[in-house]
Design a protein around this motif. Sequence first.
Motif, PDB file in Angstrom:
ATOM      1  N   ASP A 177       4.522 -13.384  17.067  1.00  0.00           N
ATOM      2  CA  ASP A 177       5.051 -12.858  15.808  1.00  0.00           C
ATOM      3  C   ASP A 177       3.934 -12.667  14.803  1.00  0.00           C
ATOM      4  N   SER A 178       3.114 -13.695  14.724  1.00  0.00           N
ATOM      5  CA  SER A 178       2.028 -13.667  13.773  1.00  0.00           C
ATOM      6  C   SER A 178       1.077 -12.497  14.069  1.00  0.00           C
ATOM      7  N   LEU A 179       0.817 -12.258  15.351  1.00  0.00           N
ATOM      8  CA  LEU A 179      -0.050 -11.132  15.737  1.00  0.00           C
ATOM      9  C   LEU A 179       0.596  -9.799  15.412  1.00  0.00           C
ATOM     10  N   MET A 180       1.887  -9.688  15.688  1.00  0.00           N
ATOM     11  CA  MET A 180       2.586  -8.434  15.427  1.00  0.00           C
ATOM     12  C   MET A 180       2.606  -8.126  13.937  1.00  0.00           C
ATOM     13  N   ILE A 181       2.860  -9.155  13.137  1.00  0.00           N
ATOM     14  CA  ILE A 181       2.893  -8.951  11.680  1.00  0.00           C
ATOM     15  C   ILE A 181       1.516  -8.505  11.182  1.00  0.00           C
ATOM     16  N   ARG A 182       0.480  -9.145  11.717  1.00  0.00           N
ATOM     17  CA  ARG A 182      -0.881  -8.736  11.338  1.00  0.00           C
ATOM     18  C   ARG A 182      -1.121  -7.268  11.690  1.00  0.00           C
ATOM     19  N   LYS A 183      -0.639  -6.854  12.870  1.00  0.00           N
ATOM     20  CA  LYS A 183      -0.797  -5.450  13.295  1.00  0.00           C
ATOM     21  C   LYS A 183      -0.066  -4.497  12.352  1.00  0.00           C
ATOM     22  N   ILE A 184       1.123  -4.912  11.935  1.00  0.00           N
ATOM     23  CA  ILE A 184       1.908  -4.074  11.007  1.00  0.00           C
ATOM     24  C   ILE A 184       1.122  -3.868   9.710  1.00  0.00           C
ATOM     25  N   TYR A 185       0.599  -4.953   9.167  1.00  0.00           N
ATOM     26  CA  TYR A 185      -0.161  -4.853   7.908  1.00  0.00           C
ATOM     27  C   TYR A 185      -1.427  -4.015   8.100  1.00  0.00           C
ATOM     28  N   ASP A 186      -2.124  -4.252   9.193  1.00  0.00           N
ATOM     29  CA  ASP A 186      -3.361  -3.491   9.439  1.00  0.00           C
ATOM     30  C   ASP A 186      -3.073  -1.994   9.491  1.00  0.00           C
ATOM     31  N   GLU A 187      -2.033  -1.645  10.241  1.00  0.00           N
ATOM     32  CA  GLU A 187      -1.697  -0.231  10.380  1.00  0.00           C
ATOM     33  C   GLU A 187      -1.368   0.382   9.020  1.00  0.00           C
ATOM     34  N   GLU A 188      -0.583  -0.353   8.226  1.00  0.00           N
ATOM     35  CA  GLU A 188      -0.170   0.190   6.931  1.00  0.00           C
ATOM     36  C   GLU A 188      -1.353   0.282   5.963  1.00  0.00           C
ATOM     37  N   LEU A 189      -2.175  -0.763   5.929  1.00  0.00           N
ATOM     38  CA  LEU A 189      -3.269  -0.786   4.947  1.00  0.00           C
ATOM     39  C   LEU A 189      -4.397   0.166   5.324  1.00  0.00           C
ATOM     40  N   VAL A 190      -4.506   0.479   6.615  1.00  0.00           N
ATOM     41  CA  VAL A 190      -5.573   1.396   7.049  1.00  0.00           C
ATOM     42  C   VAL A 190      -5.063   2.833   7.190  1.00  0.00           C
ATOM     43  N   ASN A 191      -3.890   2.996   7.795  1.00  0.00           N
ATOM     44  CA  ASN A 191      -3.397   4.348   8.074  1.00  0.00           C
ATOM     45  C   ASN A 191      -2.048   4.658   7.426  1.00  0.00           C
ATOM     46  N   GLY A 192      -1.696   3.900   6.430  1.00  0.00           N
ATOM     47  CA  GLY A 192      -0.373   4.046   5.808  1.00  0.00           C
ATOM     48  C   GLY A 192      -0.103   5.444   5.277  1.00  0.00           C
ATOM     49  N   GLN A 193       1.155   5.863   5.372  1.00  0.00           N
ATOM     50  CA  GLN A 193       1.528   7.186   4.868  1.00  0.00           C
ATOM     51  C   GLN A 193       2.476   7.086   3.674  1.00  0.00           C
ATOM     52  N   SER A 194       2.811   5.878   3.273  1.00  0.00           N
ATOM     53  CA  SER A 194       3.795   5.723   2.195  1.00  0.00           C
ATOM     54  C   SER A 194       3.304   6.335   0.887  1.00  0.00           C
ATOM     55  N   TYR A 195       2.040   6.155   0.596  1.00  0.00           N
ATOM     56  CA  TYR A 195       1.510   6.628  -0.688  1.00  0.00           C
ATOM     57  C   TYR A 195       1.460   8.151  -0.742  1.00  0.00           C
ATOM     58  N   SER A 196       1.029   8.778   0.321  1.00  0.00           N
ATOM     59  CA  SER A 196       0.974  10.247   0.312  1.00  0.00           C
ATOM     60  C   SER A 196       2.389  10.829   0.348  1.00  0.00           C
ATOM     61  N   ASN A 197       3.298  10.165   1.042  1.00  0.00           N
ATOM     62  CA  ASN A 197       4.693  10.625   1.013  1.00  0.00           C
ATOM     63  C   ASN A 197       5.272  10.537  -0.398  1.00  0.00           C
ATOM     64  N   LEU A 198       4.944   9.452  -1.084  1.00  0.00           N
ATOM     65  CA  LEU A 198       5.434   9.295  -2.457  1.00  0.00           C
ATOM     66  C   LEU A 198       4.854  10.376  -3.358  1.00  0.00           C
ATOM     67  N   HIS A 199       3.588  10.692  -3.140  1.00  0.00           N
ATOM     68  CA  HIS A 199       2.959  11.747  -3.922  1.00  0.00           C
ATOM     69  C   HIS A 199       3.707  13.056  -3.753  1.00  0.00           C
ATOM     70  N   TYR A 200       4.050  13.377  -2.522  1.00  0.00           N
ATOM     71  CA  TYR A 200       4.779  14.626  -2.271  1.00  0.00           C
ATOM     72  C   TYR A 200       6.137  14.599  -2.987  1.00  0.00           C
ATOM     73  N   LEU A 201       6.860  13.519  -2.802  1.00  0.00           N
ATOM     74  CA  LEU A 201       8.202  13.414  -3.381  1.00  0.00           C
ATOM     75  C   LEU A 201       8.164  13.539  -4.907  1.00  0.00           C
ATOM     76  N   CYS A 202       7.174  12.882  -5.527  1.00  0.00           N
ATOM     77  CA  CYS A 202       7.089  12.894  -6.994  1.00  0.00           C
ATOM     78  C   CYS A 202       6.566  14.211  -7.540  1.00  0.00           C
ATOM     79  N   LYS A 203       5.543  14.743  -6.878  1.00  0.00           N
ATOM     80  CA  LYS A 203       4.850  15.890  -7.469  1.00  0.00           C
ATOM     81  C   LYS A 203       5.368  17.236  -6.958  1.00  0.00           C
TER      82      LYS A 203
END
Lengths: 460, 460
Positions: free
Chosen positions: B22-48
Amino acid sequence: MKIKFTLLTALIFTGSVLKAQDSLMIRKIYDEELVNGQSYSNLHYLCKNIGQRLSGSANAQKAVEWGKKLMESYGFDRVFLQPVMVPHWVRGAKEEGIIIKGDKKISVHIAALGMSVATPKNGITAPVIEVHSLKELETLGKDAIKGKIVFFNRPFDPKFIETLWAYGTAGDQRNAGPAAAAKYGAVGVIVRSLTESLDNFPHTGATAVVKDGANIPAAAISTVDANKLSTMLKMRSLPAVKFYFKQNCQTLPDAPSFNVVGEMKGSENPNKFITVGGHLDSWDLAEGAHDDGTGIVQSVEALRLLKVLGYKPKNSIRAVFFINEENGDRGGIKYAELATENKEEHIAAIESDLGGFTPRGFTFQGVSAGRLQNINAKWGKLLAPYGSGTLAAGGGGSDIGPLNEKQKGVVLIGYLPDSQRYFDVHHTPNDVFENVNKRELELGAASMASLIYLIDTQGI
Amino acid sequence: MKIKFTLLTALIFTGSVLKAQDSLMIRKIYDEELVNGQSYSNLHYLCKNIGQRLSGSANAQKAVEWGKKLMESYGFDRVFLQPVMVPHWVRGAKEEGIIIKGDKKISVHIAALGMSVATPKNGITAPVIEVHSLKELETLGKDAIKGKIVFFNRPFDPKFIETLWAYGTAGDQRNAGPAAAAKYGAVGVIVRSLTESLDNFPHTGATAVVKDGANIPAAAISTVDANKLSTMLKMRSLPAVKFYFKQNCQTLPDAPSFNVVGEMKGSENPNKFITVGGHLDSWDLAEGAHDDGTGIVQSVEALRLLKVLGYKPKNSIRAVFFINEENGDRGGIKYAELATENKEEHIAAIESDLGGFTPRGFTFQGVSAGRLQNINAKWGKLLAPYGSGTLAAGGGGSDIGPLNEKQKGVVLIGYLPDSQRYFDVHHTPNDVFENVNKRELELGAASMASLIYLIDTQGI
């Protein structure tokens, strides 16, 4: 058995009463700050009426005078200045930076690193070599580096959950990179700004200067421009990329300045001290709102809160506005020297220099695991309802650090706020009052006052 | 004894292995988001590129189409729309508000409350009566209120550590105040904006409309202007203060719209669901960045993270973009209806609608103290290193709330971020992309993905 049982009951009872008293006092501290807090308006004054206040500048002197007056207005038992000589570095005219590839010239955002030397009057133009660590300089060797501008471009590692770790692990490029590159014959250094944010601000900060005179000019470049430069360096087409930069900074003779100290005298142990502080100086490009205006106004607010609530401390409590954290630490060093000279025994020192963001808790330096466990057991539950329940091992801070060398018993404590936004503004023109949230600042001030109260009443 | 002991050892061993995984999987989730996350660019599109998207508006429809395309681009097993009729309220021309004292006229910042009726074409001018609670209306009675504009001016209580409580306890003035004042013969209502911040933004938001038609026009006034109005009302000199306001809003017939749903099919229990969502609609004055663009992009990101890491869920997992949270909750109601109609058993539903600030943890609705203790024991230590370790009793959210009425076994979970800055921007033109921090947003998305993973693998 019966006596023991009674004692136990009495202890539990006393414990509960103490805890209830503590809990009530902490609630009062928060109420006073959240309803009548002065930290935010004080920060507004410091940022907007004084502004940037690099050590040795006229504004730094204004800040000293403001700090003294402010403390006097709160009626502390004693307010005084501690004279100290500080480095006096000035930036001079705004820097110029240009990426050159043949006829193509791209202006970029740079700022001289603090304490750096100037370029020659007409600037420097040289080929660029990009590296990602100090170790890489060694691998490349003199032949590859000589006559070039070294471009340190290792980015923040976004995988750290706390950005302070990213800063810590990328920071050697700025601190030690220029001096290291000089040894290999580099003619200048450009350092990627120490931030994860992609922006156009060069994030300045001090670089280490060597005494033998072999210093080369060094500047920070914005992350957006660092990416541009790196992309252009990867192009294989000729002519090769060169970089031009010009900066006019210089180090003047040391200047006189001061720590500002306010004190509430201890009723039982007047010669034992609990100190809380931040640093009064800031970089010259910013208002120094988060770095470290917030630490300053929180520190004095912590004392004001205790005083206005009628609290009579057992030990003497001090708010200290340290001077010269950014490029010399002279204020912190002087404070520790004087404390020892005057035989002022420091029980604990708290520093707030990680920005005025929502509090998470405190870090304790050099405290054993057992002692930390005890601290958590005593105070964790009291501070948790206010979001400040993280009481962990960690650093105290640069300004209180020298106390440790001088006074072996002192516990050094760092105020630990949320770290996500700090390096967006750190050492840039964007470190302004508007980027500080009133409530976040106030919660921090109240948490510091609460911790001082707990240390004063219960010891640490 | 021996067998039991062996079993215990086996359990402990399995437990440790699971925890390490579990601990490894959670670390992988965070790594993926913090390195390759798309949430911020998606938010930019939605807002702008879309911007404000109040239910029934053309922009809301654009947002639905964008959401569907985005989910399709991620290759989820199934992406579909759930048709639902939504209220269609429009603001019309910008409101006008003026404090009048004799010849003196002071323009103020107001905005019609959502679902409010318009004033007559030429506006309303009337004397003002300031009150601080709905109860005060009763005390004052019809004689004092009839023909007047009621000014609800109870401020946020700054003493709450979490601002959500301040919002909760001041909110009745906006929600129920206008309808209550109408009963006493008031001709209009002005409500102090629901924020602690002193600013010039009127903070809009829905007000309850009564079916018998006795609705009076109601508007929010900025806190700065509320203070002005209150100060002027305290002056004893004649002529007495009047208030003029004009608003042009109207409620059109219900309009067709949609929830947007993306699904990863469960390998073991395809008909058991874990849902994560936010609301797609926003108020018309803002980009709806924190409210609730962040919840939208975090929800879809949670699924994307699990998918891109190759995770095969046991249960079906859904990201839902609910429509119409702000002024009707129709999307949430429809989702629960359809879930029940289609016999989709929901294990848990997570909602993110408190802004995209640094995560603190999650609140669990209607879970017994024992069960919550168990949740903490299982997951607290896994989430704490990421700052998401607060797993407390509390609300789920408006959009997932209706599931509770329809499906008795479902656990409703609210994403709990830092709350200090939310009401600075909430329901104002200042709720823009620029006020969202990339890392804070990403840490939230990763914490949501982690919780879904834990619920899916271990149950709740």
